[in-house]
Enzyme design. Structure first.
Site, PDB file in Angstrom:
ATOM      1  CG  HIS A 149     -12.218  -7.379   5.485  1.00 33.89           C
ATOM      2  ND1 HIS A 149     -11.435  -8.130   6.338  1.00 33.89           N
ATOM      3  CD2 HIS A 149     -11.633  -7.473   4.263  1.00 33.89           C
ATOM      4  CE1 HIS A 149     -10.436  -8.675   5.666  1.00 33.89           C
ATOM      5  NE2 HIS A 149     -10.534  -8.288   4.397  1.00 33.89           N
ATOM      6  CD  GLU A 165      -1.829  -2.367   1.371  1.00 30.60           C
ATOM      7  OE1 GLU A 165      -2.707  -3.225   1.167  1.00 30.60           O
ATOM      8  OE2 GLU A 165      -0.687  -2.653   1.810  1.00 30.60           O
TER       9      GLU A 165
END
Length: 803
Positions: free
Chosen positions: A592, A525
């Site tokens: 999530h 990322e």
């Protein structure tokens, strides 16, 4: 101090001799600035100093190989490099130390960053691009260790993109991809994860970047044995060395005092990276740090006598001088005369910079002293005001703070008085603050006409038989229009390319637009964001995809330290219009369900944070952002991709306004503010509330940064007199921010008949499963009961206690 474009391979001996003497002069200027700069800090004129002494020779070699169109992504030791390119003069150097706010005098940040942080101007005054191919470029430095590395990857990748994609307009940004991105980093900082992630990604992508590692065996006060396996970073990196069968890096190792070896190493590195698009690492060893890490301490505290003696003997400037004398290029007296003149020049530059720094302040002090004197003559508090005046007179070298403190405190002793003298002082204070504050606070967002909040909204259009499709189809088809409309647009991330992202919002687009523009990346990322920052700095329109919002924290340092601050710390001289695409809200499980907005809205000031409730809204945000040139984070609702939405006929054209709320349902009894996935639950509850006689008004925040620039929520509160903010973030997170915006900034407190309240998630991350979601985040029953309790408190007769 402009560097000749000639190299040692194609110039005469006389030219080579002149080049050497010019380089020695630049090295000596830089060293003299470092030495005098340290003294300025220790005498209190400057706040902090961190300098490039001991690194002069390799930076001269890098400057020789650096060409127009190239970019630097470095750190705070590279002053010699900037001087060698003629981009930093001694007086600029000292203005940087003094934090002069005038960009004409302190061209690197107008005093917003400490000295040693460098940039060049990429933008014209109106925010349009300069021709970056006709100048030597430096991206704006940050202090954070290794923080310059992710951006370096993107700066280099831009050359690769421009070389491979022939349909892009590269006229101001690239000459067929023949540019090199040059990164610099200290040996100890190679311990950082950002370094390793960038090195790995650079090897995978095969981009034209040259990474220089300045190795003086220490990181701050800590020896290399505590930083690096084998105490030798190039040994550790040797597995990245390319060979005949496998791609990788070309790696050079060269001693930092060896002038000719440095010149050859950098010429070779430039050729390899520029022509072959092969990344290069240059490990520059045996460097020194004559004044220690910074002015905060002395290196004698952590280096033994043997090391200190070695550093004195192997100082690169000393070795360079010895080589010049041994080679007969100059005599001792010639160099002595040069050094004498340089010291005189640097001293004069220091003196002039300090005088210029004080000039306006001294004049302002004089007028302020007179105003306080006049006000005191008419005031019963004359003695107190006279003391303030005399204290100010005693400040021989005033800074802005001295003037602000004295003037503002003086007004306290004039409370309740009415005189022309008092009013003159009030006017002076107001004018002074109005003039001064922008020097420190401007350019958090773009001031230009095409800023995102200026883009006019365009509503989605529907024909009479609008097809209802999955939300992800609207996103996909809208992206298709955008990539067709904007040839410089590209998107990349984990699962973004071949499968068209994890939710198929880019389905089929790689096949249509190619693997350069619709690209997969590794799981990394930090460098995904770095790719985006670097490419955006070079005129591309990247969309960097972070698969889930919860994983954005891997990249948070690059986002908050680099991207969000870029326009601010350069005072509008550089921009990186990167769009970060991600998804969050109400899936299941700790990592999530991403609703960590409280942290994001505070850490990412300088970016827009957009939280659309559905995919049509999200598509409209992308359309708006592509018309502007500012960075943003778009958080799509994770559970909305398969929900049906009518398909607009004007895909790629409709624009969701930024900074504007939307009233979803009008009501009279209470204002409910929410955003994202939670808004759908609020809409459901509003119908249930009608059954018990409560008519709620629902407002979708849509944009968290900025929030409600038209101040429409307070108009709703003025009507309903009650307010509840519903949020999936933790208590005190984004809901508290929204409440502050409405109650304090919009002064909504004036219209409230009940206490304003928030309804948030629990203090922990969301537990897994349907039950975990229900008991972790605000559910329909929570919202119903919270609204009902507010109305019960106000009118218990009509709304008896529920439980």
């Amino acid at each position: 101090m402009n560097v000749s474009s000639k190299t040692s391979n194609d110039i005469s001996f006389e030219d080579f001799k002149a080049q050497i003497l010019q380089d020695y002069e630049i090295a000596f200027i830089s060293r003299s600035c470092s030495i005098m700069g340290r003294k300025e800090v220790l005498t209190g004129k400057a706040k902090f100093g961190i300098f490039g002494d001991g690194k002069e020779l390799p930076q001269l070699a890098m400057a020789r190989a650096f060409k127009n169109g190239d970019f630097r992504s470095g750190y705070y030791r590279d002053q010699t490099f900037m001087m060698a390119l003629g981009l930093l003069k001694p007086k600029d150097f000292f203005h940087g130390l003094y934090a002069t706010t005038d960009m004409e005098k302190e061209p690197m940040s107008g005093g917003r960053q400490m000295g040693g942080h460098f940039l060049t101007y990429s933008l014209n005054p109106d925010g349009t691009w300069k021709d970056l191919t006709q100048q030597k470029n430096s991206s704006s430095d940050i202090s954070c260790t290794a923080g310059q590395m992710p951006r370096l990857l993107g700066l280099a990748q831009a050359s690769k993109v421009y070389r491979e994609e022939k349909g892009m307009d590269s006229s101001k940004f690239s000459d067929a991809g023949n540019e090199v991105a040059w990164g610099t980093i200290g040996n100890a900082s190679t311990s950082e994860g950002m370094f390793w992630e960038t090195i790995n990604a650079g090897g995978v992508l095969q981009v034209p970047m040259v990474v220089s590692i300045w190795d003086d065996e220490y990181g701050i006060s800590v020896h290399a044995k505590h930083h690096t396996t084998k105490e030798d970073i190039s040994k550790v990196l040797s597995g990245f060395q390319r060979d005949e069968e496998q791609k990788g890096y070309e790696i050079f190792k060269v001693q930092g005092w060896d002038y000719t070896a440095l010149m050859h190493a950098y010429e070779n590195a430039s050729d390899i990276a520029r022509q072959e698009h092969v990344p290069v690492i240059i490990h520059v060893t045996e460097l020194t740090q004559p004044q220690g890490h910074s002015t905060s301490g002395s290196h004698e505290r952590y280096k033994d006598d043997k090391r200190l003696e070695w550093e004195r003997d192997n100082d690169c400037n000393k070795r360079f001088k010895e080589w010049i004398l041994e080679s007969g290029i100059a005599t001792t007296s010639e160099l002595a005369e040069m050094e004498k003149q340089v010291k005189r020049t640097v001293r004069e530059a220091k003196k002039e910079a300090w005088s210029e720094f004080l000039q306006e302040n001294v004049a302002a002090k004089k007028s302020l002293v007179q105003l306080i004197h006049l006000a005191a003559s008419k005031s019963p508090n004359k003695n107190f005001l006279t003391k303030l005046k005399n204290d100010l007179i005693a400040v021989e070298e005033p800074i802005l703070k001295d003037l602000a403190v004295a003037s503002r405190k003086s007004l306290r002793y004039l409370l309740g008085e009415s005189s022309a003298e008092r009013q003159a002082l009030v006017d002076w204070v107001q004018n002074f603050l109005t003039k001064s504050q922008p020097d420190f606070s401007s350019h958090l967002y773009s001031p230009n006409e095409n800023r995102a909040t200026n883009i006019s909204p365009i509503a989605p259009r529907y024909d009479s038989s609008a097809e209802k499709v999955d939300g992800r189809v609207i996103l996909r088809d809208n992206f298709d229009h955008l990539f067709n409309k904007y040839p410089n647009a590209l998107v990349f991330g984990e699962d973004t390319g071949v499968i068209g992202d994890v939710n198929q919002g880019l389905e089929g687009l790689q096949e249509k637009y190619g693997s350069t523009r619709i690209a997969d990346t590794g799981i990394r990322e930090t460098t995904i964001i770095g790719q985006g920052i670097g490419m955006a700095l070079r005129g591309l329109r990247p969309i960097a995809e972070i698969q889930y919002l919860d994983y954005i924290f891997y990249a948070m340092s690059s986002l908050t330290d680099d991207l969000a601050t870029l326009l601010y710390r350069t005072k509008g001289k550089q921009k990186a219009p990167l769009i970060v695409r991600t998804r969050g809200h109400r899936l299941e499980g700790i990592w999530h369900s991403g609703s960590e907005m409280g942290g994001l809205i505070h850490l990412l000031r300088g970016m827009y944070i957009l939280a659309p409730r559905n995919m049509t809204q999200a598509a409209g945000f992308y359309n708006t952002l592509m018309k502007s040139d500012e960075p943003a984070l778009v958080i799509e609702s994770l559970n909305g991709y398969r929900l049906k939405e009518p398909k607009p006929t004007n895909l790629g054209e409709f624009c969701t306004p930024i900074g504007v709320v939307e009233t979803i349902k009008e009501g009279t009894d209470i204002t409910l503010v929410s955003y994202g996935s939670t808004l759908r639950i609020v809409e459901q509850v509003a119908k249930e509330l009608l059954e018990v006689g409560i008519d709620a008004e629902i407002i979708d925040a849509q944009t968290l940064l900025p929030f409600d620039i038209k101040q429409d929520v307070v108009k709703s509160v003025q009507k309903t007199n009650r307010l509840l903010v519903i949020d999936e973030d933790v208590p005190g997170g984004c809901s508290a921010y929204i409440l502050n915006e409405i109650v304090e900034k919009q002064q909504g407190y004036r219209y409230l008949d009940s206490a304003p309240q928030t309804l948030t998630a629990q203090a922990h991350r969301a537990a897994y499963g349907t039950d975990g979601d229900y008991f972790s985040k605000p559910n329909a029953e929570d919202i119903f009961e919270k609204v009902y309790s507010i109305l019960h408190e106000a009118n218990p007769q009509d709304y008896p206690k529920l439980r």
